[in-house]
Scaffold this motif. Sequence first.
Motif, PDB file in Angstrom:
ATOM      1  N   UNK A 102     -21.259  -6.755  -2.052  1.00 28.89           N
ATOM      2  CA  UNK A 102     -20.617  -6.495  -0.767  1.00 28.89           C
ATOM      3  C   UNK A 102     -19.150  -6.165  -1.011  1.00 28.89           C
ATOM      4  N   UNK A 103     -18.689  -5.053  -0.456  1.00 25.61           N
ATOM      5  CA  UNK A 103     -17.282  -4.682  -0.507  1.00 25.61           C
ATOM      6  C   UNK A 103     -16.703  -4.873   0.886  1.00 25.61           C
ATOM      7  N   UNK A 104     -15.787  -5.806   0.993  1.00 21.78           N
ATOM      8  CA  UNK A 104     -15.156  -6.086   2.281  1.00 21.78           C
ATOM      9  C   UNK A 104     -14.193  -4.951   2.636  1.00 21.78           C
ATOM     10  N   UNK A 105     -14.097  -4.599   3.912  1.00 21.16           N
ATOM     11  CA  UNK A 105     -13.168  -3.524   4.299  1.00 21.16           C
ATOM     12  C   UNK A 105     -11.728  -3.995   4.220  1.00 21.16           C
ATOM     13  N   UNK A 106     -10.846  -3.058   3.892  1.00 20.55           N
ATOM     14  CA  UNK A 106      -9.416  -3.356   3.851  1.00 20.55           C
ATOM     15  C   UNK A 106      -8.836  -3.148   5.240  1.00 20.55           C
ATOM     16  N   UNK A 107      -7.977  -4.054   5.641  1.00 29.07           N
ATOM     17  CA  UNK A 107      -7.333  -3.941   6.947  1.00 29.07           C
ATOM     18  C   UNK A 107      -6.195  -2.932   6.851  1.00 29.07           C
ATOM     19  N   UNK A 108      -6.106  -2.054   7.829  1.00 23.65           N
ATOM     20  CA  UNK A 108      -5.046  -1.053   7.822  1.00 23.65           C
ATOM     21  C   UNK A 108      -3.758  -1.657   8.362  1.00 23.65           C
ATOM     22  N   UNK A 109      -2.660  -1.244   7.766  1.00 26.26           N
ATOM     23  CA  UNK A 109      -1.347  -1.698   8.213  1.00 26.26           C
ATOM     24  C   UNK A 109      -0.751  -0.601   9.071  1.00 26.26           C
ATOM     25  N   UNK A 110      -0.492  -0.904  10.323  1.00 28.92           N
ATOM     26  CA  UNK A 110       0.048   0.088  11.243  1.00 28.92           C
ATOM     27  C   UNK A 110       1.480  -0.283  11.604  1.00 28.92           C
ATOM     28  N   UNK A 111       2.364   0.697  11.513  1.00 33.63           N
ATOM     29  CA  UNK A 111       3.739   0.495  11.938  1.00 33.63           C
ATOM     30  C   UNK A 111       3.896   1.023  13.357  1.00 33.63           C
ATOM     31  N   UNK A 112       4.628   0.319  14.160  1.00 35.25           N
ATOM     32  CA  UNK A 112       4.916   0.794  15.505  1.00 35.25           C
ATOM     33  C   UNK A 112       6.127   1.719  15.423  1.00 35.25           C
ATOM     34  N   UNK A 113       5.925   2.993  15.733  1.00 36.94           N
ATOM     35  CA  UNK A 113       6.995   3.978  15.678  1.00 36.94           C
ATOM     36  C   UNK A 113       7.146   4.600  17.050  1.00 36.94           C
ATOM     37  N   UNK A 114       8.360   4.735  17.458  1.00 33.44           N
ATOM     38  CA  UNK A 114       8.654   5.349  18.744  1.00 33.44           C
ATOM     39  C   UNK A 114       9.461   6.622  18.511  1.00 33.44           C
ATOM     40  N   UNK A 115       9.172   7.642  19.287  1.00 32.59           N
ATOM     41  CA  UNK A 115       9.897   8.905  19.160  1.00 32.59           C
ATOM     42  C   UNK A 115      11.372   8.718  19.476  1.00 32.59           C
ATOM     43  N   UNK A 116      11.681   7.836  20.398  1.00 29.59           N
ATOM     44  CA  UNK A 116      13.076   7.639  20.785  1.00 29.59           C
ATOM     45  C   UNK A 116      13.892   6.973  19.675  1.00 29.59           C
ATOM     46  N   UNK A 117      13.220   6.345  18.710  1.00 29.40           N
ATOM     47  CA  UNK A 117      13.955   5.743  17.593  1.00 29.40           C
ATOM     48  C   UNK A 117      14.645   6.795  16.729  1.00 29.40           C
ATOM     49  N   UNK A 118      14.215   8.041  16.799  1.00 30.65           N
ATOM     50  CA  UNK A 118      14.877   9.107  16.042  1.00 30.65           C
ATOM     51  C   UNK A 118      16.303   9.352  16.526  1.00 30.65           C
ATOM     52  N   UNK A 119      16.598   8.976  17.764  1.00 35.66           N
ATOM     53  CA  UNK A 119      17.887   9.292  18.363  1.00 35.66           C
ATOM     54  C   UNK A 119      18.750   8.058  18.595  1.00 35.66           C
ATOM     55  N   UNK A 120      18.409   6.943  17.993  1.00 31.99           N
ATOM     56  CA  UNK A 120      19.202   5.719  18.154  1.00 31.99           C
ATOM     57  C   UNK A 120      20.543   5.870  17.444  1.00 31.99           C
ATOM     58  N   UNK A 121      21.570   5.257  17.989  1.00 33.54           N
ATOM     59  CA  UNK A 121      22.899   5.352  17.378  1.00 33.54           C
ATOM     60  C   UNK A 121      23.023   4.434  16.158  1.00 33.54           C
ATOM     61  N   UNK A 122      22.170   3.404  16.061  1.00 37.30           N
ATOM     62  CA  UNK A 122      22.255   2.477  14.929  1.00 37.30           C
ATOM     63  C   UNK A 122      21.091   2.678  13.948  1.00 37.30           C
ATOM     64  N   UNK A 123      20.776   3.931  13.653  1.00 36.77           N
ATOM     65  CA  UNK A 123      19.696   4.248  12.710  1.00 36.77           C
ATOM     66  C   UNK A 123      20.047   3.743  11.325  1.00 36.77           C
ATOM     67  N   UNK A 124      19.029   3.427  10.546  1.00 39.90           N
ATOM     68  CA  UNK A 124      19.262   3.001   9.157  1.00 39.90           C
ATOM     69  C   UNK A 124      19.677   4.181   8.293  1.00 39.90           C
ATOM     70  N   UNK A 125      19.047   5.322   8.518  1.00 43.84           N
ATOM     71  CA  UNK A 125      19.416   6.512   7.771  1.00 43.84           C
ATOM     72  C   UNK A 125      20.088   7.480   8.734  1.00 43.84           C
ATOM     73  N   UNK A 126      21.129   8.149   8.283  1.00 37.68           N
ATOM     74  CA  UNK A 126      21.842   9.043   9.216  1.00 37.68           C
ATOM     75  C   UNK A 126      21.008  10.278   9.556  1.00 37.68           C
ATOM     76  N   UNK A 127      21.295  10.804  10.724  1.00 45.74           N
ATOM     77  CA  UNK A 127      20.633  12.013  11.182  1.00 45.74           C
ATOM     78  C   UNK A 127      21.139  13.174  10.328  1.00 45.74           C
ATOM     79  N   UNK A 128      20.230  13.977   9.773  1.00 47.97           N
ATOM     80  CA  UNK A 128      20.645  14.967   8.787  1.00 47.97           C
ATOM     81  C   UNK A 128      20.806  16.382   9.316  1.00 47.97           C
ATOM     82  N   UNK A 129      20.325  16.652  10.485  1.00 45.33           N
ATOM     83  CA  UNK A 129      20.467  18.036  10.957  1.00 45.33           C
ATOM     84  C   UNK A 129      20.761  18.123  12.428  1.00 45.33           C
TER      85      UNK A 129
END
Length: 101
Positions: free
Chosen positions: A74-101
Amino acid sequence: MSARIFSPAKTAMQSGKAKTGLWVLEFDPETPRKIDPLMGYTSSRDMKSQIRLTFETKEEAIAYAEKNAISYRVQEPKESKRRQISYSDNFRYDRRTPWTH
């Protein structure tokens, strides 16, 4: 004669989780595949490699294998890891990585 019992993951072409809750009993190949020298096709004389049984639960698949004297693993299934991502996070002023373009 041995078999593998597993729950298949969703394919790359699926966005949802349809047809992923089933359990599959699939026989291991008894003879290796051969390459046809003329056409290059791979072939096998093992007819059990074409058999793929589906079950609703893991217990049903195990019961079927034990009833028919099939050794299994028996091979048990692996649980998928899902990250919660929001489109509005691309435009946050306190982003971890700076906006490049």
